[in-house]
Design a protein around this motif. Structure first.
Motif, PDB file in Angstrom:
ATOM      1  N   UNK A  60       5.428  -6.834  -5.795  1.00 24.19           N
ATOM      2  CA  UNK A  60       4.378  -5.949  -5.292  1.00 24.19           C
ATOM      3  C   UNK A  60       3.040  -6.227  -5.966  1.00 24.19           C
ATOM      4  N   UNK A  61       3.056  -6.370  -7.278  1.00 24.51           N
ATOM      5  CA  UNK A  61       1.823  -6.638  -8.004  1.00 24.51           C
ATOM      6  C   UNK A  61       1.187  -7.948  -7.536  1.00 24.51           C
ATOM      7  N   UNK A  62       2.001  -8.958  -7.341  1.00 21.70           N
ATOM      8  CA  UNK A  62       1.510 -10.249  -6.872  1.00 21.70           C
ATOM      9  C   UNK A  62       0.894 -10.124  -5.477  1.00 21.70           C
ATOM     10  N   UNK A  63       1.558  -9.370  -4.622  1.00 23.64           N
ATOM     11  CA  UNK A  63       1.046  -9.185  -3.259  1.00 23.64           C
ATOM     12  C   UNK A  63      -0.275  -8.421  -3.247  1.00 23.64           C
ATOM     13  N   UNK A  64      -0.384  -7.395  -4.086  1.00 26.78           N
ATOM     14  CA  UNK A  64      -1.632  -6.626  -4.162  1.00 26.78           C
ATOM     15  C   UNK A  64      -2.749  -7.519  -4.703  1.00 26.78           C
ATOM     16  N   UNK A  65      -2.455  -8.313  -5.720  1.00 30.28           N
ATOM     17  CA  UNK A  65      -3.473  -9.222  -6.263  1.00 30.28           C
ATOM     18  C   UNK A  65      -3.947 -10.214  -5.200  1.00 30.28           C
ATOM     19  N   UNK A  66      -3.039 -10.697  -4.384  1.00 27.71           N
ATOM     20  CA  UNK A  66      -3.415 -11.612  -3.301  1.00 27.71           C
ATOM     21  C   UNK A  66      -4.307 -10.912  -2.286  1.00 27.71           C
ATOM     22  N   UNK A  67      -3.985  -9.655  -1.965  1.00 33.35           N
ATOM     23  CA  UNK A  67      -4.798  -8.883  -1.017  1.00 33.35           C
ATOM     24  C   UNK A  67      -6.191  -8.611  -1.585  1.00 33.35           C
ATOM     25  N   UNK A  68      -6.282  -8.440  -2.893  1.00 32.81           N
ATOM     26  CA  UNK A  68      -7.565  -8.194  -3.546  1.00 32.81           C
ATOM     27  C   UNK A  68      -8.493  -9.404  -3.384  1.00 32.81           C
ATOM     28  N   UNK A  69      -7.915 -10.583  -3.304  1.00 33.54           N
ATOM     29  CA  UNK A  69      -8.720 -11.795  -3.161  1.00 33.54           C
ATOM     30  C   UNK A  69      -9.445 -11.868  -1.820  1.00 33.54           C
ATOM     31  N   UNK A  70      -8.898 -11.198  -0.806  1.00 30.74           N
ATOM     32  CA  UNK A  70      -9.509 -11.253   0.530  1.00 30.74           C
ATOM     33  C   UNK A  70      -9.584  -9.860   1.153  1.00 30.74           C
ATOM     34  N   UNK A  71     -10.302  -8.943   0.521  1.00 27.93           N
ATOM     35  CA  UNK A  71     -10.380  -7.587   1.069  1.00 27.93           C
ATOM     36  C   UNK A  71     -11.202  -7.553   2.354  1.00 27.93           C
TER      37      UNK A  71
ATOM     38  N   UNK B 153     -12.916  -4.849   3.275  1.00 31.46           N
ATOM     39  CA  UNK B 153     -14.078  -3.984   3.061  1.00 31.46           C
ATOM     40  C   UNK B 153     -14.102  -3.546   1.597  1.00 31.46           C
ATOM     41  N   UNK B 154     -15.261  -3.084   1.125  1.00 28.24           N
ATOM     42  CA  UNK B 154     -15.329  -2.559  -0.246  1.00 28.24           C
ATOM     43  C   UNK B 154     -14.405  -1.360  -0.455  1.00 28.24           C
ATOM     44  N   UNK B 155     -14.246  -0.546   0.584  1.00 30.31           N
ATOM     45  CA  UNK B 155     -13.363   0.620   0.475  1.00 30.31           C
ATOM     46  C   UNK B 155     -11.904   0.188   0.289  1.00 30.31           C
ATOM     47  N   UNK B 156     -11.487  -0.803   1.061  1.00 27.55           N
ATOM     48  CA  UNK B 156     -10.105  -1.286   0.930  1.00 27.55           C
ATOM     49  C   UNK B 156      -9.902  -1.945  -0.433  1.00 27.55           C
ATOM     50  N   UNK B 157     -10.899  -2.689  -0.902  1.00 26.66           N
ATOM     51  CA  UNK B 157     -10.822  -3.298  -2.228  1.00 26.66           C
ATOM     52  C   UNK B 157     -10.605  -2.225  -3.288  1.00 26.66           C
ATOM     53  N   UNK B 158     -11.319  -1.131  -3.188  1.00 29.49           N
ATOM     54  CA  UNK B 158     -11.167  -0.029  -4.135  1.00 29.49           C
ATOM     55  C   UNK B 158      -9.752   0.553  -4.068  1.00 29.49           C
ATOM     56  N   UNK B 159      -9.242   0.731  -2.863  1.00 30.58           N
ATOM     57  CA  UNK B 159      -7.878   1.263  -2.710  1.00 30.58           C
ATOM     58  C   UNK B 159      -6.841   0.302  -3.286  1.00 30.58           C
ATOM     59  N   UNK B 160      -7.023  -1.003  -3.054  1.00 36.62           N
ATOM     60  CA  UNK B 160      -6.102  -1.999  -3.605  1.00 36.62           C
ATOM     61  C   UNK B 160      -6.116  -1.977  -5.126  1.00 36.62           C
TER      62      UNK B 160
ATOM     63  N   UNK C 249       3.258  -0.137   3.660  1.00 35.78           N
ATOM     64  CA  UNK C 249       1.920   0.470   3.632  1.00 35.78           C
ATOM     65  C   UNK C 249       0.825  -0.510   3.220  1.00 35.78           C
ATOM     66  N   UNK C 250       1.178  -1.523   2.468  1.00 32.01           N
ATOM     67  CA  UNK C 250       0.197  -2.432   1.888  1.00 32.01           C
ATOM     68  C   UNK C 250      -0.631  -3.182   2.929  1.00 32.01           C
ATOM     69  N   UNK C 251      -0.042  -3.508   4.048  1.00 34.00           N
ATOM     70  CA  UNK C 251      -0.764  -4.263   5.063  1.00 34.00           C
ATOM     71  C   UNK C 251      -2.008  -3.568   5.565  1.00 34.00           C
ATOM     72  N   UNK C 252      -1.952  -2.268   5.687  1.00 33.71           N
ATOM     73  CA  UNK C 252      -3.090  -1.498   6.209  1.00 33.71           C
ATOM     74  C   UNK C 252      -3.822  -0.793   5.076  1.00 33.71           C
ATOM     75  N   UNK C 253      -3.096  -0.076   4.265  1.00 29.89           N
ATOM     76  CA  UNK C 253      -3.585   0.667   3.096  1.00 29.89           C
ATOM     77  C   UNK C 253      -4.856   1.465   3.369  1.00 29.89           C
TER      78      UNK C 253
END
Length: 99
Positions: free
Chosen positions: A69-80, A82-89, A39-43
């Motif tokens: 998982x935590x490491x992967x989410x933190x990496x995704x947060x670095x390059x969101x 959209x603001x909405x996806x950043x909030x979901x991450x 799910x993380x790829x799209x979220x």
């Protein structure tokens, strides 16, 4: 269709749980770790809702999978994207850190 994404998460077989065992077939479902990784790829908003519901029902994955998982989410947060996806991450990371 999920086969493509599963192949990217090798070895995914160790993260499958038997949902139903019949005479001629076995039906599997992903464990918490695999579900969240898929799910993380799209979220999307509905993906996040599904993730939070599964975490609530089954709990967090065991270490070291949780750390992965935590490491992967933190990496995704670095390059969101959209603001909405950043909030979901950030919401997902909070859920993964609250265990």
């Amino acid at each position: 269709a999920a086969g493509y994404f599963l192949m990217k998460l090798q070895p995914f077989e160790e993260h499958l749980l038997v949902l139903h065992q019949g005479k001629n077939a076995t039906i599997y479902r992903p464990n918490v770790y695999l579900f969240l990784m898929l799910k993380l790829g799209r979220l999307t908003a509905s993906d996040l809702s599904d993730c939070l519901a599964l975490i609530k029902r089954e709990g967090l994955p065991p270490m070291p999978r949780l750390k992965t998982l935590q490491k992967r989410v933190r990496a995704e947060i670095q390059t969101p994207e959209s603001p909405e996806r950043l909030s979901r991450l950030r919401t997902l990371l909070t859920a993964l850190s609250s265990g």
